[in-house]
Design a protein around this motif. Structure first.
Motif, PDB file in Angstrom:
ATOM      1  N   ASP A 111      30.574  19.154  26.919  1.00 17.83           N
ATOM      2  CA  ASP A 111      29.662  19.509  27.998  1.00 17.83           C
ATOM      3  C   ASP A 111      29.516  18.299  28.924  1.00 17.83           C
ATOM      4  O   ASP A 111      29.233  17.188  28.454  1.00 17.83           O
ATOM      5  CB  ASP A 111      28.304  19.890  27.413  1.00 17.83           C
ATOM      6  N   PRO A 112      29.729  18.457  30.226  1.00 22.01           N
ATOM      7  CA  PRO A 112      29.598  17.307  31.141  1.00 22.01           C
ATOM      8  C   PRO A 112      28.236  16.623  31.059  1.00 22.01           C
ATOM      9  O   PRO A 112      28.124  15.441  31.411  1.00 22.01           O
ATOM     10  CB  PRO A 112      29.819  17.928  32.521  1.00 22.01           C
ATOM     11  N   ALA A 113      27.227  17.302  30.575  1.00 26.81           N
ATOM     12  CA  ALA A 113      25.878  16.725  30.529  1.00 26.81           C
ATOM     13  C   ALA A 113      25.779  15.547  29.578  1.00 26.81           C
ATOM     14  O   ALA A 113      24.896  14.691  29.733  1.00 26.81           O
ATOM     15  CB  ALA A 113      24.866  17.801  30.132  1.00 26.81           C
ATOM     16  N   ILE A 114      26.682  15.470  28.574  1.00 24.44           N
ATOM     17  CA  ILE A 114      26.557  14.393  27.593  1.00 24.44           C
ATOM     18  C   ILE A 114      27.499  13.227  27.904  1.00 24.44           C
ATOM     19  O   ILE A 114      27.448  12.196  27.225  1.00 24.44           O
ATOM     20  CB  ILE A 114      26.851  14.906  26.167  1.00 24.44           C
ATOM     21  N   ALA A 115      28.363  13.357  28.935  1.00 27.28           N
ATOM     22  CA  ALA A 115      29.378  12.342  29.194  1.00 27.28           C
ATOM     23  C   ALA A 115      28.754  10.990  29.558  1.00 27.28           C
ATOM     24  O   ALA A 115      29.128   9.951  29.016  1.00 27.28           O
ATOM     25  CB  ALA A 115      30.320  12.817  30.298  1.00 27.28           C
ATOM     26  N   ALA A 116      27.784  10.990  30.479  1.00 28.22           N
ATOM     27  CA  ALA A 116      27.197   9.727  30.932  1.00 28.22           C
ATOM     28  C   ALA A 116      26.442   9.042  29.816  1.00 28.22           C
ATOM     29  O   ALA A 116      26.560   7.832  29.613  1.00 28.22           O
ATOM     30  CB  ALA A 116      26.278   9.992  32.123  1.00 28.22           C
ATOM     31  N   GLU A 117      25.645   9.775  29.070  1.00 29.74           N
ATOM     32  CA  GLU A 117      24.884   9.167  27.974  1.00 29.74           C
ATOM     33  C   GLU A 117      25.804   8.668  26.871  1.00 29.74           C
ATOM     34  O   GLU A 117      25.523   7.651  26.223  1.00 29.74           O
ATOM     35  CB  GLU A 117      23.887  10.174  27.402  1.00 29.74           C
ATOM     36  N   ALA A 118      26.921   9.378  26.619  1.00 31.93           N
ATOM     37  CA  ALA A 118      27.841   8.963  25.563  1.00 31.93           C
ATOM     38  C   ALA A 118      28.419   7.584  25.851  1.00 31.93           C
ATOM     39  O   ALA A 118      28.526   6.742  24.952  1.00 31.93           O
ATOM     40  CB  ALA A 118      28.962   9.994  25.423  1.00 31.93           C
ATOM     41  N   ARG A 119      28.757   7.318  27.105  1.00 32.97           N
ATOM     42  CA  ARG A 119      29.283   5.996  27.449  1.00 32.97           C
ATOM     43  C   ARG A 119      28.230   4.922  27.214  1.00 32.97           C
ATOM     44  O   ARG A 119      28.538   3.830  26.742  1.00 32.97           O
ATOM     45  CB  ARG A 119      29.753   5.977  28.903  1.00 32.97           C
ATOM     46  N   ALA A 120      26.996   5.233  27.528  1.00 32.66           N
ATOM     47  CA  ALA A 120      25.925   4.249  27.342  1.00 32.66           C
ATOM     48  C   ALA A 120      25.667   3.965  25.872  1.00 32.66           C
ATOM     49  O   ALA A 120      25.252   2.855  25.509  1.00 32.66           O
ATOM     50  CB  ALA A 120      24.640   4.736  28.018  1.00 32.66           C
TER      51      ALA A 120
ATOM     52  N   ALA B 102      35.347  26.097  20.864  1.00 32.07           N
ATOM     53  CA  ALA B 102      34.022  25.953  21.490  1.00 32.07           C
ATOM     54  C   ALA B 102      33.835  24.548  22.023  1.00 32.07           C
ATOM     55  O   ALA B 102      34.121  23.558  21.334  1.00 32.07           O
ATOM     56  CB  ALA B 102      32.933  26.279  20.475  1.00 32.07           C
ATOM     57  N   GLN B 103      33.364  24.450  23.243  1.00 30.99           N
ATOM     58  CA  GLN B 103      33.063  23.155  23.840  1.00 30.99           C
ATOM     59  C   GLN B 103      31.859  22.535  23.144  1.00 30.99           C
ATOM     60  O   GLN B 103      30.894  23.210  22.825  1.00 30.99           O
ATOM     61  CB  GLN B 103      32.782  23.341  25.333  1.00 30.99           C
ATOM     62  N   GLN B 104      31.938  21.222  22.899  1.00 35.32           N
ATOM     63  CA  GLN B 104      30.862  20.526  22.192  1.00 35.32           C
ATOM     64  C   GLN B 104      29.762  20.117  23.179  1.00 35.32           C
ATOM     65  O   GLN B 104      30.044  19.494  24.207  1.00 35.32           O
ATOM     66  CB  GLN B 104      31.416  19.292  21.473  1.00 35.32           C
ATOM     67  N   GLY B 105      28.523  20.462  22.807  1.00 32.78           N
ATOM     68  CA  GLY B 105      27.400  20.182  23.703  1.00 32.78           C
ATOM     69  C   GLY B 105      26.417  19.193  23.105  1.00 32.78           C
ATOM     70  O   GLY B 105      26.739  18.391  22.221  1.00 32.78           O
ATOM     71  N   THR B 106      25.182  19.298  23.569  1.00 34.38           N
ATOM     72  CA  THR B 106      24.150  18.318  23.201  1.00 34.38           C
ATOM     73  C   THR B 106      23.779  18.401  21.722  1.00 34.38           C
ATOM     74  O   THR B 106      23.427  17.384  21.119  1.00 34.38           O
ATOM     75  CB  THR B 106      22.907  18.558  24.063  1.00 34.38           C
ATOM     76  N   GLN B 107      23.860  19.556  21.121  1.00 37.60           N
ATOM     77  CA  GLN B 107      23.479  19.676  19.714  1.00 37.60           C
ATOM     78  C   GLN B 107      24.450  18.909  18.818  1.00 37.60           C
ATOM     79  O   GLN B 107      24.024  18.148  17.929  1.00 37.60           O
ATOM     80  CB  GLN B 107      23.449  21.152  19.313  1.00 37.60           C
ATOM     81  N   ALA B 108      25.753  19.073  19.058  1.00 37.36           N
ATOM     82  CA  ALA B 108      26.752  18.345  18.253  1.00 37.36           C
ATOM     83  C   ALA B 108      26.658  16.852  18.528  1.00 37.36           C
ATOM     84  O   ALA B 108      26.807  16.032  17.608  1.00 37.36           O
ATOM     85  CB  ALA B 108      28.145  18.871  18.570  1.00 37.36           C
ATOM     86  N   TYR B 109      26.394  16.502  19.775  1.00 41.04           N
ATOM     87  CA  TYR B 109      26.282  15.088  20.120  1.00 41.04           C
ATOM     88  C   TYR B 109      25.070  14.452  19.439  1.00 41.04           C
ATOM     89  O   TYR B 109      25.143  13.334  18.917  1.00 41.04           O
ATOM     90  CB  TYR B 109      26.188  14.951  21.636  1.00 41.04           C
TER      91      TYR B 109
END
Length: 250
Positions: free
Chosen positions: A210-219, A179-186
C-alpha cells in the motif's frame, strides 16, 4: 614425371631451353670436331689438333650445362611431388578433424547433463518456497538466516545475521499471495522488530505494498521488496548463484 626447366637470356641461348638440347649440342660439336676433320684433313695437321681441343672444351662446357639443367629438372620434380603429396593429404586431415569434432559433439550430446527446468514464477510461489528463495538470496548478499519458532504450529521468524558473527541485525519477513500488503501487515512487522530488539527489517511481498506505508517504512529502516525489486536483486547475481536461489524455491 618429366618437367622442362626453361630459362631466358644468355644461358638459354648457349645451352638451349632444355637439358636435352645442351646434351645434343655437346654431342654435335664432338662429332663435328672429331669426325669431319678426320675425314677432310690430315689427322696430324695443326688445324685438326686445334679444332679437337676447341671441341673438347666446348663439349665439356655444354655437357656441364646439360647436367646442371638435368639437376634443375630433378629438383623441380621433387618439389612438385612434395606439393602434390601435401595437397592430397590436406583433405584427409580436414576430414579427420571433422570426424574428431563430430565425435566430440556427439560425445557432448551423449553425456550432456539434462537441462534444468525453467525458474518458477516468483509471484506464483507459495509461502514456504518464497521464504526459502529469499533466505538463499540474502545469503549471497552476505546475510545468512536463523529461524526462530514463534510457538504457533509451523510459524517462525527469520533473522538475518552477517558473516563472522552470531548477532542478528534485521528481520526478514515474506508474504506470498496476490494480496497487496497494507498497514496491518506492516504494523505486525514493527511489533516483531520491537520484540527482537532490531531496528532493521526486509519485508518481501511480490504482490506489492500500500503506498500509504512507503514513506513511514523508509523512516523506520524497513526495506519494502516488491516483485520488481526482488527480480532485480536476483538478476544481479551470477548465473550459478541465480540457479541456486531458484533451486531453493523448488
Amino acid at each position: 614425371m618429366s618437367r622442362d626447366v626453361s630459362e631466358s637470356g644468355l644461358s638459354g641461348l648457349i645451352f638451349g631451353e632444355r637439358w636435352q638440347a645442351a646434351a645434343g649440342r655437346a654431342l654435335a660439336i664432338f662429332v663435328l670436331a672429331y669426325v669431319l676433320p678426320t675425314a677432310l684433313m690430315a689427322p696430324t695437321s695443326g688445324l685438326t689438333a686445334f679444332l679437337r681441343l676447341l671441341a673438347t672444351v666446348l663439349s665439356f662446357v655444354l655437357a656441364a650445362g646439360a647436367i646442371y639443367k638435368l639437376l634443375q629438372v630433378r629438383a623441380q620434380e621433387t618439389r612438385v611431388e612434395e606439393e602434390e603429396s601435401f595437397t592430397r593429404m590436406a583433405p584427409v586431415a580436414t576430414s579427420s578433424s571433422a570426424k574428431v569434432k563430430a565425435g566430440a559433439e556427439a560425445g557432448v550430446q551423449e553425456f550432456a547433463e539434462p537441462e534444468l527446468a525453467p525458474p518458477p514464477a516468483i509471484d506464483a510461489l507459495g509461502q514456504i518456497p518464497l521464504e526459502r528463495l529469499c533466505m538463499a538470496l540474502y545469503q549471497f548478499n552476505g546475510l545468512h538466516s536463523k529461524t526462530v519458532a514463534t510457538g504457533a504450529d509451523g510459524e517462525y521468524r527469520i533473522r538475518l545475521v552477517p558473516r563472522n558473527t552470531d548477532k542478528p541485525i534485521a528481520i526478514l519477513q515474506c508474504r506470498a499471495g496476490s494480496a497487496q500488503q497494507g498497514t496491518q501487515a506492516y504494523a505486525a512487522l514493527l511489533r516483531v522488530m520491537e520484540d527482537d530488539g532490531l531496528e532493521k527489517a526486509f519485508f518481501v511481498a511480490p504482490a506489492g505494498f500500500d503506498p500509504a506505508i512507503a514513506a513511514e517504512a523508509r523512516a523506520r529502516h524497513v526495506t519494502l521488496v516488491d516483485l520488481k525489486l526482488l527480480q532485480a536483486m536476483i538478476d544481479r547475481l551470477p548465473d550459478g548463484a541465480r540457479d541456486t536461489v531458484f533451486s531453493a524455491a523448488r
